[in-house]
Design an enzyme around this catalytic site. Structure first.
Site, PDB file in Angstrom:
ATOM      1  N   SER A   1       0.654  -1.316  -0.010  1.00  0.00           N
ATOM      2  CA  SER A   1      -0.145  -0.052   0.038  1.00  0.00           C
ATOM      3  C   SER A   1       0.937   1.289   0.009  1.00  0.00           C
ATOM      4  O   SER A   1       1.603   1.470  -0.790  1.00  0.00           O
ATOM      5  CB  SER A   1      -0.669  -0.113   1.088  1.00  0.00           C
ATOM      6  OG  SER A   1      -1.599  -1.062   1.157  1.00  0.00           O
ATOM      7  N   HIS A   2       0.877   1.934   1.049  1.00  0.00           N
ATOM      8  CA  HIS A   2       1.468   3.475   1.199  1.00  0.00           C
ATOM      9  C   HIS A   2       2.816   3.150   1.612  1.00  0.00           C
ATOM     10  O   HIS A   2       3.622   4.412   1.513  1.00  0.00           O
ATOM     11  CB  HIS A   2       0.639   4.284   2.203  1.00  0.00           C
ATOM     12  CG  HIS A   2       0.713   3.664   3.411  1.00  0.00           C
ATOM     13  ND1 HIS A   2      -0.279   2.662   3.663  1.00  0.00           N
ATOM     14  CD2 HIS A   2       1.467   3.851   4.720  1.00  0.00           C
ATOM     15  CE1 HIS A   2      -0.006   2.371   5.085  1.00  0.00           C
ATOM     16  NE2 HIS A   2       1.156   3.093   5.410  1.00  0.00           N
TER      17      HIS A   2
END
Length: 182
Positions: free
Chosen positions: A95-96
């Site tokens: 993800s991030h």
């Protein structure tokens, strides 16, 4: 160190989340997923291809039907699992997190992520698949259905279990891990 949470598992790809780690989680997922098709997708991180290959290889070795969706957004895998006859899915993404990281997210047959209790069962089951191999070729000898781990790797598993508060069983694996704690 691998980080486990409701979002799945993530770690640094050069030290923690290795293809062998993905293979162990694939073996564990095989025991948790019902019979049927498993969808696998990944983000565009360079490490994703090798991790995906390891996961697909183990699932295929267990006789599972796998559809690799390639590079797709996480919701696409969720959508495909929910709207097809697939029984589960796995997304390889961090993800991030920075590019040095990657992770595994597990998707139920209804297209939602694993619940907390399912994530805990998956971890416990993956640890059962971690076993020392009598063969000389390491880390994956190809003679065993799951990866072969060294004593040092066993120590890392033991640390993760202790950190996560998982109690060690009395079986063969539990006894081996207890020795490492002492």
């Amino acid at each position: 160190m691998l980080i486990r949470s409701i979002s799945g598992v993530r770690g640094l790809v050069k030290t923690d989340l290795l293809p062998e780690t993905c293979a162990a989680y694939a073996a564990a997922a095989h025991t948790m997923f019902p019979d049927g098709v498993i969808m696998i997708g990944r983000d565009s991180r360079p490490s994703g291809e090798h991790l995906s290959d390891a996961m697909v290889e183990i699932l295929l070795n267990y006789g599972r039907d796998v559809i690799s969706l390639g590079i797709v957004p996480t919701p696409t895998v969720q959508f495909m699992v929910e709207r097809t006859d697939a029984v589960a899915g796995v997304v390889i993404t961090a993800s991030h997190n920075p590019i040095e990281w990657n992770g595994l997210k597990f998707i139920r047959g209804d297209g939602t992520f694993f619940r907390s209790d399912e994530c805990n069962s998956l971890l416990s089951s993956s640890i059962k698949h971690l076993q020392e191999c009598p063969h000389e070729e390491k880390p994956r000898c190809r003679k065993c259905p799951t990866p072969c781990y060294s004593k040092e790797e066993w120590k890392n598993v033991a640390k993760i279990m202790k950190y996560a508060g998982i109690k060690l069983g009395v079986g063969k694996i539990g006894k081996r891990l207890k020795k490492l704690f002492n």
